[in-house]
Design an enzyme around this catalytic site. Structure first.
Site, mmCIF file in Angstrom:
data_model
loop_
_atom_site.group_PDB
_atom_site.id
_atom_site.type_symbol
_atom_site.label_atom_id
_atom_site.label_comp_id
_atom_site.label_asym_id
_atom_site.label_seq_id
_atom_site.Cartn_x
_atom_site.Cartn_y
_atom_site.Cartn_z
ATOM 1 N N LYS A 11 -17.549 16.753 -15.357
ATOM 2 C CA LYS A 11 -17.277 17.970 -16.120
ATOM 3 C C LYS A 11 -17.113 19.125 -15.148
ATOM 4 O O LYS A 11 -18.082 19.603 -14.559
ATOM 5 C CB LYS A 11 -18.413 18.264 -17.110
ATOM 6 C CG LYS A 11 -18.284 17.493 -18.421
ATOM 7 C CD LYS A 11 -19.325 17.918 -19.431
ATOM 8 C CE LYS A 11 -19.013 19.225 -20.118
ATOM 9 N NZ LYS A 11 -17.827 19.213 -20.974
ATOM 10 N N ARG B 284 -14.429 10.409 -25.255
ATOM 11 C CA ARG B 284 -13.934 11.693 -24.735
ATOM 12 C C ARG B 284 -12.677 11.416 -23.917
ATOM 13 O O ARG B 284 -12.750 10.917 -22.797
ATOM 14 C CB ARG B 284 -15.017 12.348 -23.871
ATOM 15 C CG ARG B 284 -14.657 13.716 -23.321
ATOM 16 C CD ARG B 284 -15.853 14.273 -22.521
ATOM 17 N NE ARG B 284 -15.622 15.636 -22.089
ATOM 18 C CZ ARG B 284 -15.116 15.974 -20.897
ATOM 19 N NH1 ARG B 284 -14.791 15.025 -20.026
ATOM 20 N NH2 ARG B 284 -14.935 17.237 -20.572
ATOM 21 N N SER C 257 -21.962 22.015 -27.839
ATOM 22 C CA SER C 257 -22.427 22.244 -26.467
ATOM 23 C C SER C 257 -22.882 23.682 -26.265
ATOM 24 O O SER C 257 -22.175 24.626 -26.631
ATOM 25 C CB SER C 257 -21.301 21.945 -25.462
ATOM 26 O OG SER C 257 -21.044 20.561 -25.408
#
Length: 210
Positions: A139, A41, A110
């Site tokens: 996040k 990521r 998600s």
């Protein structure tokens, strides 16, 4: 029931998350400790740097037969021959990925709103990311902090494999599995650990004995 998801411990990794250490080393240590699925990521890298990192990571993971998932970049995913891709509700939808990349082995999606569970995109995903279970500094763009009750509720509404992420560590891992998660995804619990292999081993043992 779609429960053909053999993975238990899922590492989400970035160069930044590794706190100045070599990302490949951290990932390899994590795999040696029990990680069986890895997602790269990189929100702040340009395409060429993201692709280069993904290619190097995939080469290492291939030697352990651990699949690579790319976060939110189908072009990088295709060009590094990744196993699959993970997207959020504001990214390219799973149905579009299926059309543009028919050879994709795995699409993670998600869940940030309960309404997504009744949407059509769920059908095109191989697993659902429950994100985040607990608030986490890695996040900051999330909508719903699900908590254990949220995981339990989502479990009653879908047969898709659930990958829980967000603030998961050795102190709450068993609770999240008991709430209904099939797999735990972690970032800092492994990437920032003094000993990533030991951290992964501890988490894997907790999952296996939950």
């Amino acid at each position: 029931m779609e429960r053909q998801f053999p993975y238990k411990l899922y590492l989400v990794i970035s160069e930044e998350a590794c706190c100045g250490r070599d990302m490949l080393w951290v990932a390899e240590q994590a795999v040696k400790g029990g990680v069986d699925l890895v997602q790269i990521r990189e929100k702040n890298k340009n395409y060429s740097d993201f692709l280069e990192s993904s290619l190097m990571l995939k080469e290492m993971l291939d030697s352990y037969s651990v699949p690579l998932i790319v976060n939110d970049n189908p072009v990088v995913a295709v060009n590094c021959n990744a196993y699959g891709i993970h997207v959020g509700n504001s990214d390219i939808p799973p149905s579009e990925i299926k059309k543009k990349w028919p050879g994709c082995n795995m699409i993670g999606y998600s869940v940030e709103y309960m309404e997504q569970l009744s949407g059509t995109e769920i059908e095109f995903s191989n697993y659902l990311g429950v994100s985040p279970v607990f608030s986490t500094p890695t996040k900051t763009d999330t909508v719903t902090e699900w908590g254990l009750k949220g995981v339990e509720q989502i479990r009653t509404l879908t047969d898709k494999p659930l990958v829980a992420i967000g603030g998961i560590n050795q102190f709450n891992a068993k609770q999240v599995i008991h709430a209904g998660a099939d797999c735990l995804a972690v970032v800092s619990a492994i990437c920032a650990a003094d000993n990533p292999a030991k951290a992964a081993e501890t988490l894997r043992n907790l999952i296996e004995t939950a």
